[in-house]
Design a protein around this motif. Structure first.
Motif, short mmCIF file in Angstrom:
data_model
loop_
_atom_site.label_atom_id
_atom_site.label_comp_id
_atom_site.label_asym_id
_atom_site.label_seq_id
_atom_site.Cartn_x
_atom_site.Cartn_y
_atom_site.Cartn_z
N THR A 88 50.42 34.39 29.84
CA THR A 88 51.66 34.07 30.56
C THR A 88 52.87 34.08 29.64
O THR A 88 53.99 33.83 30.11
CB THR A 88 51.53 32.69 31.22
N CYS A 91 56.90 35.36 29.94
CA CYS A 91 56.99 35.78 31.33
C CYS A 91 58.44 36.01 31.72
O CYS A 91 59.29 35.14 31.57
CB CYS A 91 56.37 34.70 32.22
N CYS A 92 58.72 37.22 32.20
CA CYS A 92 60.06 37.60 32.69
C CYS A 92 61.12 37.63 31.59
O CYS A 92 62.31 37.71 31.90
CB CYS A 92 60.52 36.68 33.81
N SER A 93 60.71 37.59 30.34
CA SER A 93 61.71 37.55 29.28
C SER A 93 62.55 38.83 29.23
O SER A 93 63.64 38.84 28.69
CB SER A 93 61.04 37.32 27.92
N ALA A 95 63.38 40.38 32.02
CA ALA A 95 63.88 40.55 33.39
C ALA A 95 65.32 40.09 33.50
O ALA A 95 65.87 39.42 32.63
CB ALA A 95 63.00 39.78 34.37
N GLU A 97 68.42 38.52 36.40
CA GLU A 97 68.56 37.36 37.28
C GLU A 97 67.50 37.31 38.38
O GLU A 97 67.14 36.25 38.86
CB GLU A 97 69.94 37.40 37.96
N SER A 98 67.03 38.47 38.77
CA SER A 98 66.16 38.54 39.94
C SER A 98 64.82 37.84 39.72
O SER A 98 64.06 37.65 40.65
CB SER A 98 65.91 40.00 40.30
N CYS A 99 64.51 37.48 38.48
CA CYS A 99 63.19 36.92 38.21
C CYS A 99 63.16 35.43 38.48
O CYS A 99 63.57 34.61 37.67
CB CYS A 99 62.78 37.19 36.77
N THR A 100 62.66 35.08 39.65
CA THR A 100 62.58 33.67 40.03
C THR A 100 61.13 33.20 40.05
O THR A 100 60.80 32.20 40.67
CB THR A 100 63.18 33.45 41.43
N THR A 101 60.29 33.94 39.38
CA THR A 101 58.86 33.65 39.41
C THR A 101 58.52 32.40 38.60
O THR A 101 58.99 32.23 37.49
CB THR A 101 58.10 34.83 38.79
N ASP A 102 57.73 31.55 39.19
CA ASP A 102 57.15 30.45 38.43
C ASP A 102 56.00 31.00 37.62
O ASP A 102 55.02 31.48 38.18
CB ASP A 102 56.63 29.34 39.37
N CYS A 103 56.12 30.92 36.32
CA CYS A 103 55.15 31.62 35.49
C CYS A 103 53.91 30.80 35.19
O CYS A 103 52.93 31.33 34.69
CB CYS A 103 55.82 32.09 34.21
N LEU A 104 53.91 29.55 35.48
CA LEU A 104 52.71 28.74 35.35
C LEU A 104 52.70 27.68 36.45
O LEU A 104 53.76 27.23 36.87
CB LEU A 104 52.69 28.02 34.00
N PRO A 105 51.53 27.30 36.87
CA PRO A 105 51.44 26.23 37.86
C PRO A 105 51.84 24.90 37.23
O PRO A 105 51.99 24.80 36.02
CB PRO A 105 49.96 26.22 38.24
#
Lengths: 115, 115
Positions: A88, A91-93, A95, A97-105
């Motif tokens: 993980t 994650c999204c480094s 990316a 602005e569009s990256c709104t992903t939660d990269c870990l629970p």
DNA sequence: TTCATATTTCCAGTAATATGAAAATGTGAA
DNA sequence: TTCACATTTTCATATTACTGGAAATATGAA
């Protein structure tokens, strides 16, 4: 952690029986189970279990502790976390602005059993 | 998540090149990269890349988006989290007081790039 | 259409991994 | 010692995975 080491760890887990073994040990905690107990619980012949355990050991995912004639195997939690981190990481480094992903629970903190 | 599905996902990641591909896509975020860009960045011949991407796709770890002649592949973050959850699930649930293991690293919340 | 490019499929050779019976090793009990 | 048991190693076989050139397919540009 090196990419090749992570691939070795993932290869070790990438097998139905080995994954079952590892998860059983993760649930069990530091005490671990003797090899024969694992073989019994999962219905695996001893030589086959030994082969698979060695794979997990080679990948650093389990530890062994001798106790008389028994060998207790337990999950290596530090290695597990390093592997998860590696997957993980960053994650999204790359990316925008569009990256709104939660990269870990949500973290599951250490179990402090009722104090 | 079923054990067998997790094993398929882990098999997909259990290869040097595929792991590189996946991590590249994790870093990239939802936009992804075209197949040819991945091949170029990692120095993989097109047929070999296609073979490996298909493995990742079959495991549900990546998604594809067609854009003219290009096909953009991106990481499936939900699948990644499910896999991590599966590995760490019920950590120490069969253990006694002695289990003081942190079963997951500190969460990395969604990146909200400066608002 | 015709062409150039992106990607995939086909294929065959090569390599790696899985399985479990049989034998070997290690350990403690009698 | 001798025995019983836990585990591993050996080994032969079977299965599956990896690789990349060549050919096929798909899409858009000219």
């Amino acid at each position: 952690m090196k990419n090749s080491d992570a691939a070795i760890a993932l290869s070790a887990l990438a097998h139905d029986k080995r994954l079952e073994i590892f998860r059983l040990l993760v649930k069990r905690g530091p005490e671990g189970y003797a090899a024969g107990v694992i073989a019994g619980k999962l219905g695996i012949p001893a030589p086959t279990l030994s082969f698979h355990i060695k794979e997990l050991d080679r990948a650093g995912l389990v530890g062994a502790r001798q106790d008389g004639r028994f060998i207790h195997y337990s999950a290596n939690f530090v290695a597990m976390r390093k592997l998860v981190d590696f997957l993980t990481d960053h994650c999204c480094s790359l990316a925008d602005e569009s990256c709104t992903t939660d990269c870990l629970p949500a973290a599951q903190p250490a179990r402090r059993k009722r104090a």
